[in-house]
Design a protein around this motif. Structure first.
Motif, PDB file in Angstrom:
ATOM      1  N   GLY A   1      -6.369   4.528  19.337  1.00 46.66           N
ATOM      2  CA  GLY A   1      -5.459   3.380  19.373  1.00 46.66           C
ATOM      3  C   GLY A   1      -4.605   3.321  18.124  1.00 46.66           C
ATOM      4  N   LEU A   2      -4.482   2.133  17.556  1.00 50.03           N
ATOM      5  CA  LEU A   2      -3.654   1.954  16.368  1.00 50.03           C
ATOM      6  C   LEU A   2      -4.446   2.025  15.063  1.00 50.03           C
ATOM      7  N   GLN A   3      -5.717   2.340  15.141  1.00 45.65           N
ATOM      8  CA  GLN A   3      -6.540   2.368  13.942  1.00 45.65           C
ATOM      9  C   GLN A   3      -6.013   3.328  12.886  1.00 45.65           C
ATOM     10  N   PRO A   4      -5.576   4.549  13.211  1.00 47.40           N
ATOM     11  CA  PRO A   4      -5.043   5.438  12.170  1.00 47.40           C
ATOM     12  C   PRO A   4      -3.812   4.857  11.476  1.00 47.40           C
ATOM     13  N   GLU A   5      -2.975   4.175  12.223  1.00 43.84           N
ATOM     14  CA  GLU A   5      -1.780   3.569  11.619  1.00 43.84           C
ATOM     15  C   GLU A   5      -2.156   2.424  10.683  1.00 43.84           C
ATOM     16  N   ARG A   6      -3.123   1.608  11.089  1.00 48.44           N
ATOM     17  CA  ARG A   6      -3.580   0.519  10.214  1.00 48.44           C
ATOM     18  C   ARG A   6      -4.205   1.067   8.937  1.00 48.44           C
ATOM     19  N   THR A   7      -4.980   2.127   9.079  1.00 47.22           N
ATOM     20  CA  THR A   7      -5.596   2.750   7.912  1.00 47.22           C
ATOM     21  C   THR A   7      -4.531   3.301   6.970  1.00 47.22           C
ATOM     22  N   SER A   8      -3.537   3.944   7.524  1.00 43.58           N
ATOM     23  CA  SER A   8      -2.440   4.492   6.723  1.00 43.58           C
ATOM     24  C   SER A   8      -1.718   3.387   5.962  1.00 43.58           C
ATOM     25  N   LEU A   9      -1.435   2.290   6.625  1.00 39.75           N
ATOM     26  CA  LEU A   9      -0.752   1.176   5.972  1.00 39.75           C
ATOM     27  C   LEU A   9      -1.621   0.536   4.892  1.00 39.75           C
ATOM     28  N   ALA A  10      -2.922   0.444   5.127  1.00 39.28           N
ATOM     29  CA  ALA A  10      -3.820  -0.132   4.128  1.00 39.28           C
ATOM     30  C   ALA A  10      -3.871   0.740   2.869  1.00 39.28           C
ATOM     31  N   TRP A  11      -3.939   2.055   3.048  1.00 38.82           N
ATOM     32  CA  TRP A  11      -3.914   2.947   1.894  1.00 38.82           C
ATOM     33  C   TRP A  11      -2.605   2.802   1.129  1.00 38.82           C
ATOM     34  N   ARG A  12      -1.505   2.693   1.821  1.00 35.63           N
ATOM     35  CA  ARG A  12      -0.210   2.550   1.148  1.00 35.63           C
ATOM     36  C   ARG A  12      -0.131   1.244   0.370  1.00 35.63           C
ATOM     37  N   ARG A  13      -0.632   0.166   0.935  1.00 34.94           N
ATOM     38  CA  ARG A  13      -0.641  -1.114   0.209  1.00 34.94           C
ATOM     39  C   ARG A  13      -1.507  -1.036  -1.037  1.00 34.94           C
ATOM     40  N   THR A  14      -2.642  -0.378  -0.939  1.00 36.28           N
ATOM     41  CA  THR A  14      -3.528  -0.246  -2.083  1.00 36.28           C
ATOM     42  C   THR A  14      -2.870   0.551  -3.200  1.00 36.28           C
ATOM     43  N   VAL A  15      -2.220   1.653  -2.843  1.00 37.19           N
ATOM     44  CA  VAL A  15      -1.527   2.475  -3.837  1.00 37.19           C
ATOM     45  C   VAL A  15      -0.392   1.676  -4.471  1.00 37.19           C
ATOM     46  N   LEU A  16       0.338   0.919  -3.682  1.00 33.53           N
ATOM     47  CA  LEU A  16       1.423   0.104  -4.224  1.00 33.53           C
ATOM     48  C   LEU A  16       0.887  -0.943  -5.205  1.00 33.53           C
ATOM     49  N   ALA A  17      -0.205  -1.594  -4.858  1.00 32.80           N
ATOM     50  CA  ALA A  17      -0.802  -2.593  -5.756  1.00 32.80           C
ATOM     51  C   ALA A  17      -1.263  -1.940  -7.056  1.00 32.80           C
ATOM     52  N   MET A  18      -1.823  -0.755  -6.971  1.00 40.12           N
ATOM     53  CA  MET A  18      -2.256  -0.068  -8.188  1.00 40.12           C
ATOM     54  C   MET A  18      -1.063   0.347  -9.042  1.00 40.12           C
TER      55      MET A  18
END
Length: 142
Positions: free
Chosen positions: A17-34
């Motif tokens: 389903g959309l789980q890989p896309e959600r995971t990808s977006l979560a990693w990107r948000r984490t990197v941006l916050a760091m």
């Protein structure tokens, strides 16, 4: 499952389903916050260096050295997290497109052993903890 007992049958691939896309977006948000946290730490260090160069004393103060150490720690931990994110996304992308499927025997036979996903998450957690410590130290040093 049909077949003779004791014979392993590979599980059917599932639709993620959309789980890989959600995971990808979560990693990107984490990197941006760091990256944002890194910029604040580096800014504090540069301001401290500017204050040291404007003062009459020669050399760097202990505060500037401490902030420099915090800035280096922040840069290294962000680099580790970016590498972890890239590895995790590559593994996830491989699973979605049929490159890898986690059946028994893939990483030694049991689910209790560490696969690459577990190692990536442990490295990412360690880097986030190190960045949090560096950020806290930078706040107290400024």
């Amino acid at each position: 499952m049909t077949g003779s007992p004791g014979v392993f049958q590979a599980p059917e691939p599932r639709d993620p389903g959309l789980q890989p896309e959600r995971t990808s977006l979560a990693w990107r948000r984490t990197v941006l916050a760091m990256l944002v946290a890194d910029l604040f730490i580096w800014r504090g260090w540069l301001v401290s260096l500017g204050a040291d160069s404007a003062s009459d004393t020669s050399g760097l103060s202990g505060r500037s050295l401490g902030l420099g150490l915090c800035a280096a720690t922040a840069a290294v931990t962000t680099a580790v997290l970016i590498i972890c994110a890239l590895v995790r996304l590559r593994v996830l992308h491989g699973r979605v497109h049929g490159g890898m499927h986690g059946g028994p025997g893939r990483f030694g036979g049991t689910s209790r052993q560490c696969g690459p996903g577990t190692l990536v998450l442990r490295a990412a957690a360690a880097s986030v903890v190190a960045l949090a410590i560096a950020a806290a130290a930078a706040i107290f040093l400024v």
